[in-house]
Design an enzyme around this catalytic site. Structure first.
Site, mmCIF file in Angstrom:
data_model
loop_
_atom_site.group_PDB
_atom_site.id
_atom_site.type_symbol
_atom_site.label_atom_id
_atom_site.label_comp_id
_atom_site.label_asym_id
_atom_site.label_seq_id
_atom_site.Cartn_x
_atom_site.Cartn_y
_atom_site.Cartn_z
ATOM 1 N N HIS A 176 -2.954 5.672 -10.211
ATOM 2 C CA HIS A 176 -2.452 4.610 -11.095
ATOM 3 C C HIS A 176 -2.380 3.285 -10.352
ATOM 4 C CE1 HIS A 176 1.320 5.310 -8.973
ATOM 5 N NE2 HIS A 176 1.824 4.234 -9.533
ATOM 6 N N LYS B 174 -1.603 12.474 0.963
ATOM 7 C CA LYS B 174 -1.083 13.130 2.159
ATOM 8 C C LYS B 174 -2.195 13.932 2.805
ATOM 9 C CE LYS B 174 2.846 13.239 4.389
ATOM 10 N NZ LYS B 174 3.725 12.063 4.529
#
Length: 562
Positions: free
Chosen positions: A145, A186
């Site tokens: 986003h 991550k």
């Protein structure tokens, strides 16, 4: 004049009488209508129907839930709280029926939850002794986003796909919580870095960087990693150099492909201590808030407060240092190979020097070895888990005696443990807020790399000369008013002003920006907790804030290509 006033008064009275007559007529008509018609515009607000999925129903009581399941559970718990607000407030300008608003709202929430991409790579390593070994690494991108994705790279034997997915999701909500415009990511490499030489670690790091870049998981506008457990600015410099000399050889902004670099490689002052400093500011914002301190039976301020740190790595060390400077007392430090305790206080600088020399805290002369069941169970004001996830769970939460827990690590408390702690009146400051100092300063470093100039460089001299002219102007004004009979009237700056005479350095700007970010976010969390009457449940308030911001982004950008 009195006559004119009476005429105006008479005219106004006639208008008011006509309005009252119409209102009485309207009320009479509505009262005469059938109830099904009369209540068309006065029906009660429709409540949302978002529910926690069946596959997550076991999580609130599970002893050892999956890490990603924990994050998903907290997400859905917040969705239950915020769904009505999203539909009725954040979609009120959309000219569609409420039924379609509900469908669109749920569609966006379902879009937010899952990981967008997960990459697993395996490559060979020739060790210094000539043997070959296969290395496995992961990178998860949770949300696009906002671009780029952001999240650390950790070297640990606990690394797996579930962990990187959970941590990337947590990064999405963490960035939204503190208004950092990144998506969550991550990475992890499944190794114990202590078992490899520097040469072997460099080989692993550079090859992992190339694998990420080849698959579109590394780049200034795509995915920007940072240090995490088991990595430092050294590994970040290797990755930046690898990218700049391979996939990013023609990219002017190649240095922005990663943050947490050394200063001379495009890093920023204050990054290494940023997460620990953020923990300090996050704690300070709640410790100085009388309302929350009264809820747990404490007085505001740092004076007389004690704390225990679990994990004396980068985050734990800097947290210990900043809290001690503020006036709190460190009475215990726990590490994997042993724990130390001193009710009179442990000097963080002495402990840091001892650990740097001996590579362990065991045997530190300024404290006694801890012989009890677990240092976390000791009576203390503030407990700071700064190591790994799920260290407080249903099996040991009842033994925690701390009044405040600051989640400096990611996911140190399971949902079951969280529920028990709240029932005991413990104030848990959630990880997605309190350890966001690292990603906040990483954002500053990323901007510095894109701007190709350090903070303050263009204004440093101008601000210094402006301050000198200001003092001279005050002195001249005083001398014109009172004369110079007794000699010149010297205007002497205070010690604090004198420190700032030369303008803000890069470190000053970074510290100020981090402090402001943590303060502003804390106020938003407090306001949301009060609006939703959540009491001590700050985690749900933080998730609600994050979900709301991400929801607004998808709502305005559209869903056609999401």
């Amino acid at each position: 004049q009195a006559y004119n006033c009476l005429i105006h008064f008479y005219k106004r009275c006639k208008v008011m009488l006509r309005v009252l007559h119409k209102l009485r007529s309207a009320t009479f008509i509505v009262n005469c209508l059938p109830s099904s018609v009369a209540t068309v515009h006065t029906s009660p607000a429709v409540t949302g129907s978002w529910q926690i999925p069946d596959r997550l129903q076991h999580v609130p009581t599970a002893q050892d839930p999956g890490f990603f399941e924990m994050v998903e559970f907290f997400f859905h718990k917040a969705c239950v709280l915020v769904e009505d607000t999203l539909i009725d407030e954040h979609m009120k300008n959309q000219r569609i029926p409420r039924e379609l608003k509900e469908k669109k709202c749920r569609g966006i929430l379902r879009l937010i939850e899952p990981c967008a991409h997960v990459l697993e790579v395996t490559f060979p390593l020739q060790r210094d002794n000539g043997e070959y070994e296969m290395i496995t690494g992961y990178r998860a991108q949770h949300s696009h986003h906002r671009s780029p994705c952001k999240g650390g790279i950790r070297y640990s034997m606990d690394v797996n796909q579930d962990e990187v997915k959970a941590l990337s999701a947590l990064m999405t909500y963490k960035c939204a919580c503190v208004d950092v415009p990144f998506g969550g990511g991550k990475a992890g490499v499944k190794i114990n870095p202590k078992l490899y030489s520097d040469n072997e670690l460099e080989k692993i790091t550079r090859r992992f960087a190339m694998e990420l870049a080849k698959k579109g998981f590394l780049g200034p506008a795509i995915d920007v990693p940072a240090p995490d457990m088991g990595t430092s600015e050294r590994e970040m410099a290797w990755i930046a150099d690898t990218y700049a000399n391979t996939a990013g050889y023609n990219d002017l902004n190649a240095a922005a492909c990663i943050t947490g670099k050394p200063i001379n490689q495009g890093g920023i002052h204050g990054r290494s201590s940023a997460t620990g400093r953020g923990v300090f500011h996050g704690l300070e914002n709640f410790i100085n808030e009388a309302q929350y301190m009264s809820m747990i039976g404490h007085t505001p301020g740092w004076g007389g407060k004690t704390f225990i740190v679990q994990g004396f790595g980068n985050v734990g060390m800097h947290t210990c240092r900043y809290l001690t400077r503020a006036g709190a007392t460190c009475i215990g430090v726990a590490e994997l190979d042993g724990s130390i305790f001193n009710k009179n206080g442990i000097d963080p600088k002495d402990l840091e020097d001892y650990k740097n020399e001996h590579r362990t805290i065991v045997g530190f002369p300024g404290a006694e070895p801890y012989e009890g069941e677990d240092l976390m169970f000791e009576q203390v004001d503030i407990l700071i888990p700064a190591a790994t996830e799920k260290v407080i769970h249903a099996g040991n939460a009842t033994k925690i005696k701390a009044s405040i827990i600051a989640e400096a690590a990611n996911g140190p408390i399971t949902p079951a443990g969280d529920r028990i702690l709240q029932s005991q009146g413990c104030l848990v400051i959630p990880d997605m807020y309190i350890n966001a100092g690292g990603v906040t300063v990483s954002y500053f470093e990323w901007l510095k790399n894109l701007n190709h100039v350090s903070y303050g460089r263009l204004t440093f001299k101008y601000e210094r000369e402006s301050n000198y002219h200001l003092l001279q102007s005050v002195q001249d004004s005083l001398e014109r008013r009172f004369g110079r009979v007794g000699g010149k009237i010297h205007v002497t700056p205070s010690e604090e002003f004198n420190k700032r005479m030369s303008g803000a350095s890069e470190k000053d700007i970074v510290h100020s920006g981090l402090d402001y970010s943590m303060e502003r976010t804390a106020l938003k969390i407090m306001n949301t907790a009060m609006d939703l009457e959540l009491g001590l449940d700050l985690r749900s308030a933080a998730y609600v804030n994050s979900i709301t911001k991400i929801f607004d982004t998808y709502r305005d950008s559209g869903l056609a290509f999401s």
